[in-house]
Write an enzyme that holds these catalytic residues in place. Structure first.
Site, PDB file in Angstrom:
ATOM      1  N   ARG A  37       3.578   0.821  -6.471  1.00 19.76           N
ATOM      2  CA  ARG A  37       3.559  -0.155  -5.368  1.00 19.76           C
ATOM      3  C   ARG A  37       2.426  -1.160  -5.523  1.00 19.76           C
ATOM      4  O   ARG A  37       2.325  -2.102  -4.751  1.00 19.76           O
ATOM      5  CB  ARG A  37       3.438   0.586  -4.036  1.00 19.76           C
ATOM      6  N   LYS A  78       5.011  -4.027  -6.521  1.00 19.46           N
ATOM      7  CA  LYS A  78       6.451  -3.802  -6.646  1.00 19.46           C
ATOM      8  C   LYS A  78       7.190  -4.298  -5.414  1.00 19.46           C
ATOM      9  O   LYS A  78       8.290  -4.792  -5.492  1.00 19.46           O
ATOM     10  CB  LYS A  78       6.742  -2.307  -6.845  1.00 19.46           C
ATOM     11  N   CYS A  92       0.858  -1.187   0.000  1.00 18.98           N
ATOM     12  CA  CYS A  92       0.000   0.000   0.000  1.00 18.98           C
ATOM     13  C   CYS A  92       0.891   1.232   0.000  1.00 18.98           C
ATOM     14  O   CYS A  92       2.076   1.165   0.270  1.00 18.98           O
ATOM     15  CB  CYS A  92      -0.876   0.026   1.235  1.00 18.98           C
ATOM     16  N   GLU A 142      15.416 -15.874 -15.342  1.00 14.18           N
ATOM     17  CA  GLU A 142      15.045 -14.454 -15.286  1.00 14.18           C
ATOM     18  C   GLU A 142      14.299 -14.037 -16.539  1.00 14.18           C
ATOM     19  O   GLU A 142      13.291 -13.328 -16.484  1.00 14.18           O
ATOM     20  CB  GLU A 142      16.289 -13.611 -15.058  1.00 14.18           C
ATOM     21  N   HIS A 181      15.879 -34.879 -20.376  1.00 10.19           N
ATOM     22  CA  HIS A 181      15.261 -35.575 -19.231  1.00 10.19           C
ATOM     23  C   HIS A 181      13.785 -35.222 -19.094  1.00 10.19           C
ATOM     24  O   HIS A 181      13.225 -35.322 -18.010  1.00 10.19           O
ATOM     25  CB  HIS A 181      16.028 -35.242 -17.957  1.00 10.19           C
ATOM     26  N   ASN A 227      -0.485   0.968   6.192  1.00 13.34           N
ATOM     27  CA  ASN A 227       0.145  -0.026   5.322  1.00 13.34           C
ATOM     28  C   ASN A 227       0.707  -1.107   6.236  1.00 13.34           C
ATOM     29  O   ASN A 227       1.445  -0.827   7.165  1.00 13.34           O
ATOM     30  CB  ASN A 227       1.280   0.617   4.507  1.00 13.34           C
ATOM     31  N   GLY A 228       0.323  -2.359   5.992  1.00 17.72           N
ATOM     32  CA  GLY A 228       0.822  -3.461   6.814  1.00 17.72           C
ATOM     33  C   GLY A 228      -0.324  -4.407   7.137  1.00 17.72           C
ATOM     34  O   GLY A 228      -1.404  -4.330   6.559  1.00 17.72           O
ATOM     35  N   GLU A 269       5.603 -12.342 -16.215  1.00 21.15           N
ATOM     36  CA  GLU A 269       5.014 -11.387 -15.256  1.00 21.15           C
ATOM     37  C   GLU A 269       4.468 -10.138 -15.938  1.00 21.15           C
ATOM     38  O   GLU A 269       3.635  -9.442 -15.360  1.00 21.15           O
ATOM     39  CB  GLU A 269       6.008 -11.009 -14.172  1.00 21.15           C
ATOM     40  N   LYS A 296      10.506 -12.494 -16.536  1.00 26.69           N
ATOM     41  CA  LYS A 296      10.188 -11.203 -17.172  1.00 26.69           C
ATOM     42  C   LYS A 296       8.997 -11.367 -18.102  1.00 26.69           C
ATOM     43  O   LYS A 296       8.051 -10.590 -18.085  1.00 26.69           O
ATOM     44  CB  LYS A 296      11.396 -10.680 -17.942  1.00 26.69           C
ATOM     45  N   TRP A 305      -3.519  -2.077  -1.513  1.00 26.30           N
ATOM     46  CA  TRP A 305      -3.381  -3.378  -2.194  1.00 26.30           C
ATOM     47  C   TRP A 305      -3.981  -4.383  -1.243  1.00 26.30           C
ATOM     48  O   TRP A 305      -3.422  -4.640  -0.178  1.00 26.30           O
ATOM     49  CB  TRP A 305      -1.913  -3.660  -2.480  1.00 26.30           C
TER      50      TRP A 305
HETATM   51  C1  AGP Z   1      10.736  -9.283 -10.479  1.00 28.19           C
HETATM   52  O1  AGP Z   1      10.573  -8.636 -11.728  1.00 28.19           O
HETATM   53  C2  AGP Z   1       9.562  -9.075  -9.556  1.00 28.19           C
HETATM   54  N1  AGP Z   1       9.244  -7.712  -9.416  1.00 28.19           N
HETATM   55  C3  AGP Z   1       9.740  -9.810  -8.227  1.00 28.19           C
HETATM   56  O2  AGP Z   1      10.104 -11.153  -8.492  1.00 28.19           O
HETATM   57  C4  AGP Z   1      10.811  -9.230  -7.286  1.00 28.19           C
HETATM   58  O3  AGP Z   1      12.099  -9.467  -7.804  1.00 28.19           O
HETATM   59  C5  AGP Z   1      10.684  -9.931  -5.926  1.00 28.19           C
HETATM   60  O4  AGP Z   1       9.410  -9.668  -5.399  1.00 28.19           O
HETATM   61  C6  AGP Z   1      11.765  -9.496  -4.917  1.00 28.19           C
HETATM   62  O5  AGP Z   1      11.627  -8.123  -4.671  1.00 28.19           O
HETATM   63  P1  AGP Z   1      12.837  -7.369  -3.893  1.00 28.19           P
HETATM   64  O6  AGP Z   1      14.050  -7.470  -4.763  1.00 28.19           O
HETATM   65  O7  AGP Z   1      12.359  -5.965  -3.726  1.00 28.19           O
HETATM   66  O8  AGP Z   1      13.045  -8.071  -2.586  1.00 28.19           O
END
Ligand code: AGP
Length: 608
Positions: free
Chosen positions: A27, A603, A2, A481, A504, A97-98, A488, A485, A73
């Site tokens: 966020r 984020k 949030c 990775e 395998h 937030n929390g 997501e 990308k 959120w």
């Molecule tokens: C990656 O593109 C995502 N945004 C997500 O996997 C992110 O890397 C993960 O949540 C870890 O976040 P952080 O690096 O802020 O701890």
């Protein structure tokens, strides 16, 4: 997760807070609201994006120079206007937030005292709890302190009271909260970008701290009331850095920022003549570094992929055993940690709940913790024994790009430093690796020059329903990775796999509908990866190759080839990951998804 914004000053609170919420959109959120105080408290809330709240404000403007705002959120209670913050109880209005872990027993107790709740949220109980204390004492600050002593869990809260038009109170435990000091005004927010257009002078609250703002002063103390002295930090990020800078999306801007971000992450940390690395916040001297006999690297998501690459760097340059864990696994498996264990924690946001918990697990067992983090004074940074900041600047796009490559640079700097201290890296190797590192920004510019070609490849393959990414050695994390990308931000299923594992099982997936992205720079295992690629091509699979200039083995069998410049193997994942960032970006743009704020994602994942 949030986003919170609070303002007290002599300007129109509603517009300042709304602008701050816009800077916090990255966020992730599903509803929003603002409350201001002029005579009485007025609140406007809306489900969905900020444009809906803006419409509500245009229909019925808010007035006053004191207010609080929030982007939510959902954690407890579905996304809806009634669950959106701010929440009010009598004279008290709160944004939070929390997660309040004991909200149900508190809600029950408050119900028995006659309180009625309108939402499904845990936050609403905070408003009622403060109100319960306030109606007895009529002392706003004391009521906030008393209430916060009763809640368990994580919070960053901002509170106003109908009867106190010159007071704004905020407090922090477990969720981020930053204070901004402006001209005859104070700001409080979840993150730096919300205030950058008004001030660069910021104070980062620590857990268990509370601040009382009047229009002319600010008092910081513990929740119990003990005064606390805090340092003001001058933030060098310009507001523009947190803007898109002319790019269509934050993600594209941040992909193109990588040469600068990596140069900034290196800057001031290398003395070529002395052949030394300076990591000023590491706080571990040579003796301490030599004493370690085991390293864990712990992270989530993209940061975990960076950690997997870091293992190769550290084991090769330092000859120390390295174990990489996903944070949400590490914290529950009772890891074997002694005072000779170093745990590296990698996190862009510095607020990821699972990673923060893993840090606490490692420290709780007597190990030392060093974090690699992009956000100054974030929770993870503040709880680590040592810090290696990446200097990537704000990463707004949910999909991590420049954070990933600067994490790799930070891991490399640390591995070089540790290897030298432990006598595993001699002067010649040190100089060679430093020279290679310094070529990175230029070589990344070259890779970015592939953008147009990558956009064409995206057009050719955007309709695929699945992708497979293959790599070996330190390119296997790059395959993971690249797959992350793509999935997501484009919502296309994608899987990263060790190239040698194709036979395998996964080779059964190969047909003309499955694009296979193979990351194969010229190195010791390249020939084997080429044969894996030929197995794919022989079965009609579409092969997209990321390789290095001059390595043209069997490229004839590929449907698309992208060449990146040569660089030492330890740093090659930085160059090979960037075309995969661009491929995912262009496919997502072509599919019309919300590239910067993909569905269901946030984020910073500050809840478990
Ligand atoms: C990656 O593109 C995502 N945004 C997500 O996997 C992110 O890397 C993960 O949540 C870890 O976040 P952080 O690096 O802020 O701890």
């Amino acid at each position: 997760m949030c986003g919170i914004v609070g303002y007290i000053g002599n300007q129109d609170a509603s517009s300042i807070i709304f602008e701050g919420l816009q800077r916090l959109e990255y966020r992730g959120y599903d509803s929003a609201g603002i409350a201001t105080l002029e005579d009485d408290v007025q609140t406007r809330r809306a489900e969905g994006k900020l444009v809906n709240l803006q419409a509500a404000l245009q229909r019925s403007p808010l007035h006053g120079s004191l207010g609080i705002g929030h982007t939510r959120w959902a954690t407890h209670g579905r996304p809806s206007e009634v669950n959106a913050h701010p929440h009010r109880a009598g004279s008290i209005v709160v944004v939070h937030n929390g997660i309040i872990e004991n909200y149900l027993p508190l809600k029950e107790r408050l119900r028995n005292l006659g309180h009625h709740f309108s939402s499904e949220t845990d936050t609403e109980i905070i408003a009622h709890l403060i109100e319960e204390h306030y109606k007895k004492s009529k002392r706003f600050e004391a009521a906030v302190r008393a209430a916060l002593k009763e809640v368990r869990g994580a919070y960053a809260v901002a509170v106003i009271c109908r009867d106190e038009p010159d007071l704004l109170i905020a407090a922090k435990l477990g969720s981020p909260l930053v204070i901004g000091q402006g001209e005859d005004a104070y700001f409080v927010a979840s993150d730096i970008p919300a205030m950058l257009s008004h001030t660069r002078e910021m104070i980062f609250l620590d857990d268990g701290e509370l601040v009382v703002f009047s229009r002319t002063s600010m008092q910081i103390s513990t929740i119990a009331g003990t005064p606390v002295e805090k340092l003001t930090k001058t933030i060098t990020w310009s507001p523009l850095m947190a803007e898109k800078g002319g790019y269509r999306h934050f993600m594209l801007k941040e992909i193109y920022e990588q040469p600068r971000a990596i140069a900034d992450t290196i800057a001031g940390r290398i003395d070529k003549d002395e052949r030394s690395i300076f990591l000023k916040d590491l706080h571990l001297d040579a003796a301490a570094l030599k004493a370690f006999d085991k390293i864990f690297i712990v992270a989530c998501g993209t940061s975990w992929h960076a950690s997997l690459v870091g293992k190769f760097m550290l084991e090769k340059l330092c000859r120390i055993p390295v174990e990489v864990d996903i944070a949400s696994e590490f914290r529950y498996r009772d890891p074997i940690i002694s005072e000779k264990t170093l745990t590296l924690v990698v996190s862009q946001s510095g607020e990821t709940a699972d990673t923060l918990a893993a840090l606490r697990e490692a420290r709780g067992k007597g190990g030392k913790v060093v974090c690699i983090c992009n956000v100054v004074e974030s929770s993870i940074a503040r709880e680590s024994d040592g810090i290696i900041y990446t200097h990537a600047g704000p990463e707004i796009g949910v999909a991590s790009t420049k954070a990933f490559t600067t994490q790799l640079v930070a891991l490399f700097l640390f591995a070089l430093h540790l290897g030298k201290v432990r006598g595993q890296v001699d002067a010649e190797l040190f100089s060679t690796l430093i020279e290679e590192l310094l070529t990175l920004p230029r070589k990344i510019e070259e890779v970015l020059g592939l953008d147009e070609k990558i956009e064409q490849i995206a057009k050719d393959y955007m309709m695929a329903s699945d992708f497979l990414y293959l790599g070996r050695g330190n390119q296997y994390p790059v395959a993971l990775e690249g797959a992350l990308k793509l999935k997501e931000i484009s919502y296309i299923h994608a899987e990263g796999y060790p190239a040698g594992e194709m036979k395998h099982g996964p080779i059964a997936l190969i047909d003309e509908h499955l694009p296979v992205v193979v990351v194969v720079p010229e190195n010791a295992t390249a020939e084997k990866v080429v044969s894996n690629m030929e197995e794919v091509a022989a079965r009609g699979g579409k092969v997209i190759i990321i390789t290095t200039v001059g390595f043209d083995e069997a490229m004839a069998k590929a449907d698309a080839v992208l060449h990146v410049p040569l660089i030492v193997d330890d740093l090659m994942p930085i160059l090979t990951s960037i075309p995969l960032q661009l491929l995912a970006y262009h496919i997502a743009v072509l599919k019309g998804t919300d590239v910067d704020q993909p569905r269901n994602l946030a984020k910073s994942v500050t809840v478990e």
